[in-house]
Write an enzyme that holds these catalytic residues in place. Structure first.
Site, mmCIF file in Angstrom:
data_model
loop_
_atom_site.group_PDB
_atom_site.id
_atom_site.type_symbol
_atom_site.label_atom_id
_atom_site.label_comp_id
_atom_site.label_asym_id
_atom_site.label_seq_id
_atom_site.Cartn_x
_atom_site.Cartn_y
_atom_site.Cartn_z
ATOM 1 N N GLY A 52 0.828 -1.197 0.000
ATOM 2 C CA GLY A 52 0.000 0.000 0.000
ATOM 3 C C GLY A 52 0.861 1.245 0.000
ATOM 4 O O GLY A 52 2.012 1.218 0.444
ATOM 5 N N ALA A 57 3.096 8.089 3.175
ATOM 6 C CA ALA A 57 3.666 6.852 3.709
ATOM 7 C C ALA A 57 3.527 5.719 2.700
ATOM 8 O O ALA A 57 2.676 5.752 1.807
ATOM 9 C CB ALA A 57 2.988 6.467 5.024
ATOM 10 N N THR A 58 4.376 4.724 2.874
ATOM 11 C CA THR A 58 4.319 3.487 2.099
ATOM 12 C C THR A 58 4.297 2.323 3.071
ATOM 13 O O THR A 58 5.018 2.333 4.079
ATOM 14 C CB THR A 58 5.544 3.364 1.170
ATOM 15 O OG1 THR A 58 5.563 4.469 0.262
ATOM 16 C CG2 THR A 58 5.500 2.070 0.377
ATOM 17 N N ASP A 166 -10.074 9.598 10.863
ATOM 18 C CA ASP A 166 -9.997 9.098 9.487
ATOM 19 C C ASP A 166 -10.519 7.664 9.419
ATOM 20 O O ASP A 166 -9.929 6.801 8.764
ATOM 21 C CB ASP A 166 -8.555 9.166 8.977
ATOM 22 C CG ASP A 166 -8.465 9.057 7.457
ATOM 23 O OD1 ASP A 166 -9.489 9.304 6.781
ATOM 24 O OD2 ASP A 166 -7.381 8.719 6.948
#
Length: 507
Positions: A52, A57-58, A166
């Site tokens: 993702g 961010a990764t 979120d």
């Protein structure tokens, strides 16, 4: 075994995590096992594949080189951005503090000059958004089960004055392949937008998001209503809370499910239900009653755990913290049965209510039993503590989990655990350092001598594993303390009190 006062809690933003029940040991307990390390995470983990990515961010899948445990690694870039560094630190602190069966677990953090890498549990089932798109919609029993888990996680956040901010289907992860007609264990993830709010200012935006997700599960439609659905297009419509949707989507939804969705989708925050109240809705209470044997086994485990030495309790908690969700599914189910409030914390009232629902008599020793597992008098037992008490080491404690737990107490890889390393794990959240006392006496005071057979004041991995799997001498096996040991115990107690912690030798 754990700090209980707010002064020893991790500072989160402008305040510490709080609760209506007072400071929670759970908010510090897991943090004692989460370590912050310098350097690249690839020294310890083999990077396998990207699973993702986003604007900040990764996320990659990685495997621990020594234990071979799969993990997810969230890599956040902080180079050249104070805001990025602060956000990464805030997310790390909040995740470190939370202990709930439906909140993604943080194991450790690796920091470099350019990035912060959060090592978390790996949820192999993907996210809820893709799962619903794949099957169309969930059956009501399965939708209710997911909603119950998600609202339970939000309930704990609200009690701790944390807003996720979120909550959406792509941030709800499944621990296994999605089962639209079966059981799904979900985890709330991605606390990058989370913040702390003041207790006197109600914050229920996460509950609204839960309502949108529930609509997504029941109808299979996009979780956020379009302009056309909000009354700007013709065709039959239906009012659900403060929202207007196409009536065709709701034709198959029961009145009870629609009622709960409407309670969550109320625009007026003061009128919108809290997560705690939503968990009492009849639609979420309609699941089949579990067998009483599950509760009986859980109580038996709590009794055995209470008779263990303080050191073994800490070791079992470290092992329980390292177990994958699939390895403790039966224990999670037992905890859910006893956690009547759904907030991930077991109180006496929770257990009494659960036993009553199961038609079971309350054991005469129930109050004393729960009090023995709550020496700080906070009034709750946390999820990881419950897992530690209920797990069967020969069945649940894999070699990888035991090795990972040993590494929690031996972070530098010296190959042995000393009384000082135990101290740093149990009191490290406050930054306290062990006092200067007689090493041999201190080892005996903190129960190390109970398993240190050769008297070198160090226990290795083999001895640690024996203690976890086979138990050890009961507390106090060493007999009465001499004057030197009594003086050391007094010094350690004073140092622990200064760190805001309950001394482990009082467990």
């Amino acid at each position: 075994l754990k700090p209980i006062w707010l002064k020893s809690c991790k500072r989160l933003g402008h305040g510490a995590i709080r609760s209506e029940r007072g400071p929670l040991r759970a908010m510090v307990a897991r943090g004692c096992f989460v370590k912050r390390r310098s350097g690249a995470f690839t020294r310890r983990f083999r990077n396998e594949q990207v699973i993702g990515s986003g604007c900040s961010a990764t996320v990659v899948k990685a495997v621990d080189r020594s234990t071979r445990q799969p993990r997810a690694v969230k890599i956040m870039d902080k180079a050249g951005s104070r805001e990025g560094a602060a956000r990464a630190r805030r997310e790390e602190s909040i995740m470190q503090a939370l202990d709930h069966p439906n909140i993604l677990k943080l194991y450790e953090t690796f920091c470099t000059d350019d990035s912060v890498c959060l090592i978390t549990e790996l949820c192999s089932g993907g996210d809820l958004y893709d799962a619903v798109l794949k099957v169309g919609r969930f059956a009501e029993p399965q939708a209710a089960d997911v909603a119950r888990q998600l609202l339970g996680a939000v309930h704990l956040l609200q009690r701790c004055c944390v807003s996720h901010s979120d909550v959406k289907p792509s941030n709800v992860l499944l621990c296994g392949a999605p089962e639209p007609q079966g059981n799904n264990v979900v985890k709330l993830a991605d606390f990058g937008s989370a913040h702390i709010f003041q207790p006197d200012i109600p914050e229920r935006s996460d509950v609204w998001s839960c309502g949108l997700i529930l609509r997504f599960l029941l109808c299979g439609a996009a979780p956020f209503p379009s302009k056309a659905e909000n009354g700007e297009a013709g065709g039959p419509q239906v009012h659900v809370g403060s929202c207007v949707f196409r009536a065709s989507e709701w034709s198959h939804v029961s009145a009870a499910a629609a009622d709960l969705t409407g309670r969550l989708l109320t625009r007026d925050q003061s009128a919108r239900w809290t997560a705690e109240r939503a968990l009492t809705h009849p639609w979420l209470q309609s699941r089949a009653p579990p067998a009483p044997e599950v509760a009986e086994r859980a109580l038996a485990g709590l009794r055995a755990y209470g008779r263990s030495s303080a050191l073994r309790r800490a070791a079992l908690e470290a092992v329980a913290d390292q177990l994958e969700a699939g390895e403790v599914e039966d224990l999670r189910a037992a905890f859910t049965i006893l956690d009547a409030g759904g907030d991930g914390l077991l109180s006496l009232e929770d257990v009494q209510l659960s036993l009553s629902r199961l038609g079971m008599d309350q054991p005469e020793d129930l109050c004393d039993l729960l009090r023995s597992l709550d020496p700080d008098g906070v009034g709750v037992i946390e999820y990881t503590t419950f897992l530690a008490s209920a797990l069967q080491p020969q069945r649940h404690a894999s070699a990888a989990a035991v090795q990972a737990a040993f590494r929690v107490f031996d972070p530098d890889g010296q190959g042995g655990i000393t009384w000082k390393s135990i101290w740093r794990v149990l009191h490290g959240c406050s930054g306290a350092e062990p006092p200067s006392v007689n090493s041999k006496a201190a080892s005996k005071v903190v129960s190390l001598g109970e398993v240190d057979r050769n008297g070198d004041e160090v226990i290795d991995l083999h001895t640690f594993e024996e203690m976890v799997r086979e138990g050890g001498p009961p507390p106090g096996v060493g007999g009465p303390r001499d004057r030197a040991e009594a003086a050391v115990a007094e010094a350690l107690t004073a140092a622990a009190a200064g760190a805001g912690a309950a001394p482990p030798w009082q467990g």
